[in-house]
Design a protein around this motif. Structure first.
Motif, short mmCIF file in Angstrom:
data_model
loop_
_atom_site.label_atom_id
_atom_site.label_comp_id
_atom_site.label_asym_id
_atom_site.label_seq_id
_atom_site.Cartn_x
_atom_site.Cartn_y
_atom_site.Cartn_z
N GLN A 70 0.75 -1.23 -0.01
CA GLN A 70 -0.10 -0.14 0.07
C GLN A 70 0.92 1.27 -0.03
O GLN A 70 0.50 2.26 -0.72
CB GLN A 70 -0.87 0.01 1.00
N GLU A 71 1.89 1.18 0.58
CA GLU A 71 2.67 2.48 0.73
C GLU A 71 3.54 2.65 -0.77
O GLU A 71 3.67 3.83 -0.98
CB GLU A 71 3.99 2.25 1.84
N PHE A 72 3.83 1.62 -1.31
CA PHE A 72 4.34 1.82 -2.91
C PHE A 72 3.21 2.53 -3.66
O PHE A 72 3.58 3.54 -4.39
CB PHE A 72 4.89 0.51 -3.36
N LEU A 73 2.16 1.95 -3.55
CA LEU A 73 0.92 2.70 -4.31
C LEU A 73 0.74 4.13 -3.90
O LEU A 73 0.59 4.84 -4.71
CB LEU A 73 -0.24 1.75 -4.13
N ALA A 74 0.60 4.28 -2.81
CA ALA A 74 0.49 5.70 -2.16
C ALA A 74 1.72 6.55 -2.66
O ALA A 74 1.48 7.87 -3.29
CB ALA A 74 0.17 5.68 -0.69
N ALA A 75 2.87 6.09 -2.83
CA ALA A 75 3.91 6.87 -3.03
C ALA A 75 3.73 7.09 -4.67
O ALA A 75 3.98 8.23 -4.94
CB ALA A 75 5.26 6.25 -3.00
N GLY A 76 3.33 6.04 -5.42
CA GLY A 76 3.13 6.50 -6.64
C GLY A 76 2.15 7.40 -7.03
O GLY A 76 2.24 8.27 -7.92
N MET A 77 1.09 7.40 -6.28
CA MET A 77 -0.05 8.39 -6.36
C MET A 77 0.36 9.87 -6.17
O MET A 77 0.12 10.78 -6.55
CB MET A 77 -1.34 8.01 -5.48
N ARG A 78 1.27 9.89 -5.17
CA ARG A 78 1.76 11.25 -4.65
C ARG A 78 2.59 11.73 -5.75
O ARG A 78 2.51 13.19 -6.11
CB ARG A 78 2.71 11.01 -3.34
N ALA A 79 3.32 10.79 -6.49
CA ALA A 79 4.26 11.22 -7.60
C ALA A 79 3.51 11.96 -8.75
O ALA A 79 3.53 12.66 -9.26
CB ALA A 79 5.30 10.08 -8.11
N LEU A 80 2.15 11.18 -8.93
CA LEU A 80 1.20 11.63 -9.84
C LEU A 80 0.74 12.97 -9.68
O LEU A 80 0.78 13.97 -10.32
CB LEU A 80 0.21 10.59 -10.18
N ARG A 81 0.39 13.26 -8.23
CA ARG A 81 -0.09 14.37 -7.83
C ARG A 81 0.98 15.44 -7.82
O ARG A 81 0.54 16.72 -8.24
CB ARG A 81 -0.80 14.17 -6.42
N ALA A 82 2.11 15.25 -7.50
CA ALA A 82 3.18 16.10 -7.77
C ALA A 82 3.38 16.79 -9.14
O ALA A 82 3.89 17.89 -9.23
CB ALA A 82 4.63 15.63 -7.38
N ARG A 83 3.03 15.79 -10.02
CA ARG A 83 3.38 16.08 -11.47
C ARG A 83 2.03 16.64 -12.10
O ARG A 83 2.03 17.06 -13.21
CB ARG A 83 3.74 14.79 -12.24
N ASP A 135 -7.30 11.74 -1.99
CA ASP A 135 -6.76 11.19 -0.80
C ASP A 135 -6.11 9.86 -1.22
O ASP A 135 -6.59 8.64 -1.15
CB ASP A 135 -7.79 10.58 0.18
N VAL A 136 -4.67 9.92 -1.28
CA VAL A 136 -3.83 8.91 -1.80
C VAL A 136 -3.89 7.58 -0.74
O VAL A 136 -3.71 6.50 -1.31
CB VAL A 136 -2.08 9.50 -2.02
N ASP A 137 -4.05 7.75 0.43
CA ASP A 137 -3.84 6.76 1.19
C ASP A 137 -4.96 5.98 1.35
O ASP A 137 -5.17 4.62 1.14
CB ASP A 137 -3.63 7.12 2.76
N ARG A 138 -6.17 6.61 0.92
CA ARG A 138 -7.65 5.82 0.87
C ARG A 138 -7.56 5.19 -0.52
O ARG A 138 -8.20 3.83 -0.58
CB ARG A 138 -8.55 6.74 1.16
N ALA A 139 -7.08 5.82 -1.50
CA ALA A 139 -7.28 5.26 -2.78
C ALA A 139 -6.15 4.19 -2.98
O ALA A 139 -6.56 3.14 -3.71
CB ALA A 139 -6.65 6.55 -4.11
N ALA A 140 -5.14 4.38 -2.36
CA ALA A 140 -4.21 2.95 -2.39
C ALA A 140 -4.70 1.96 -1.58
O ALA A 140 -4.79 0.81 -2.24
CB ALA A 140 -2.81 3.42 -1.90
N ALA A 141 -5.37 1.95 -0.65
CA ALA A 141 -6.06 1.17 0.31
C ALA A 141 -7.10 0.35 -0.68
O ALA A 141 -7.26 -0.80 -0.78
CB ALA A 141 -6.63 1.47 1.52
N ALA A 142 -7.80 1.10 -1.23
CA ALA A 142 -8.94 0.63 -2.14
C ALA A 142 -8.49 -0.15 -3.25
O ALA A 142 -8.99 -1.25 -3.70
CB ALA A 142 -9.94 1.86 -2.79
N LEU A 143 -7.65 0.23 -3.87
CA LEU A 143 -6.65 -0.65 -5.36
C LEU A 143 -6.22 -1.70 -4.80
O LEU A 143 -6.36 -2.82 -5.37
CB LEU A 143 -5.97 0.50 -5.76
N LEU A 144 -5.68 -1.80 -3.46
CA LEU A 144 -4.79 -2.95 -3.09
C LEU A 144 -6.02 -3.93 -2.61
O LEU A 144 -6.02 -5.15 -2.98
CB LEU A 144 -4.07 -2.69 -1.75
N ALA A 145 -7.03 -3.34 -2.23
CA ALA A 145 -8.15 -4.34 -1.51
C ALA A 145 -8.69 -4.89 -3.24
O ALA A 145 -9.24 -6.18 -2.90
CB ALA A 145 -9.33 -3.59 -0.89
#
Length: 204
Positions: free
Chosen positions: A134-147, A155-165
């Motif tokens: 989940q942390e890898f996915l959240a980091a990737g989403m933060r990278a997208l957000r930064a760009r 909400d990257v943590d919630r989105a990463a949790a949902a994708l992993l689920a």
């Protein structure tokens, strides 16, 4: 107090664990024996119990950690560089390929059935795997957000949790039916929802 393991000792233990993982994948957790593992790894009985004094259950937990690490390793280098839509697509393909090759045989799941999911050691392995993933996915989403590729409001943590689920649900169905369609849907819909969150930012 036991002395710290030497580099040679750590290497020997790692070799036993890797060899045990090969045997368990080939023969199945229920049918593989310690003698099978000793034969594969060229290890004496006393040496095996030196590194795993609690016997087979301790060795199985070590192999479970090894298999859990492989789940993430098989997604690299893509999982560590999810900073563009192209990298997300490459990661998606790596995940799908891994689980389609695995099919309905999950060595990690079989190990946990053997040692018991409720054991603290087993639960800790699963929890750590899911946390890192989940942390890898959240980091990737933060990278997208930064760009500017997704909304700053995501909400990257919630989105990463949902994708992993969703991925875990797709994998469970794949193991039950042999069909990867649900896993594909979870990946494609999850990434598609991220793409839809560009929020006026630059669209790929």
């Amino acid at each position: 107090m036991p002395s710290a393991p030497t580099a040679k000792g750590r290497a020997t233990r790692a070799r036993i664990v890797e060899g045990a993982a090969e045997v368990l994948r080939e023969r199945g957790v229920s049918f593989a024996t310690l003698d099978d593992i000793r034969d594969r790894t060229g290890t004496s009985k006393s040496q095996l119990f030196h590194y795993f004094p609690d016997g087979k259950d301790e060795l199985l937990l070590a192999v479970a950690r090894f298999e859990a690490d492989r789940v993430l390793e098989d997604q690299q280098p893509h999982l560590s560089s999810l900073d563009s839509w192209e990298s997300w697509d490459r990661w998606r393909n790596a995940v799908l390929r891994r689980y389609e090759l695995q099919g309905d045989q999950c060595p990690l799941g079989a190990l946990f059935l053997q040692v018991g999911r409720s054991r603290p050691g087993a639960r800790a392995i699963v929890a750590e795997l899911m946390r890192q993933w989940q942390e890898f996915l959240a980091a990737g989403m933060r990278a997208l957000r930064a760009r500017g590729l997704v909304s700053r409001e995501l909400d990257v943590d919630r989105a990463a949790a949902a994708l992993l689920a969703g991925i875990q649900g797709g994998v469970a169905i794949l193991m039950s039916t042999g069909d990867s369609a649900h896993l594909k849907a979870a990946l494609d819909v999850g990434i598609g929802q991220l793409r839809g969150r560009a929020g006026g930012a630059e669209r790929p």
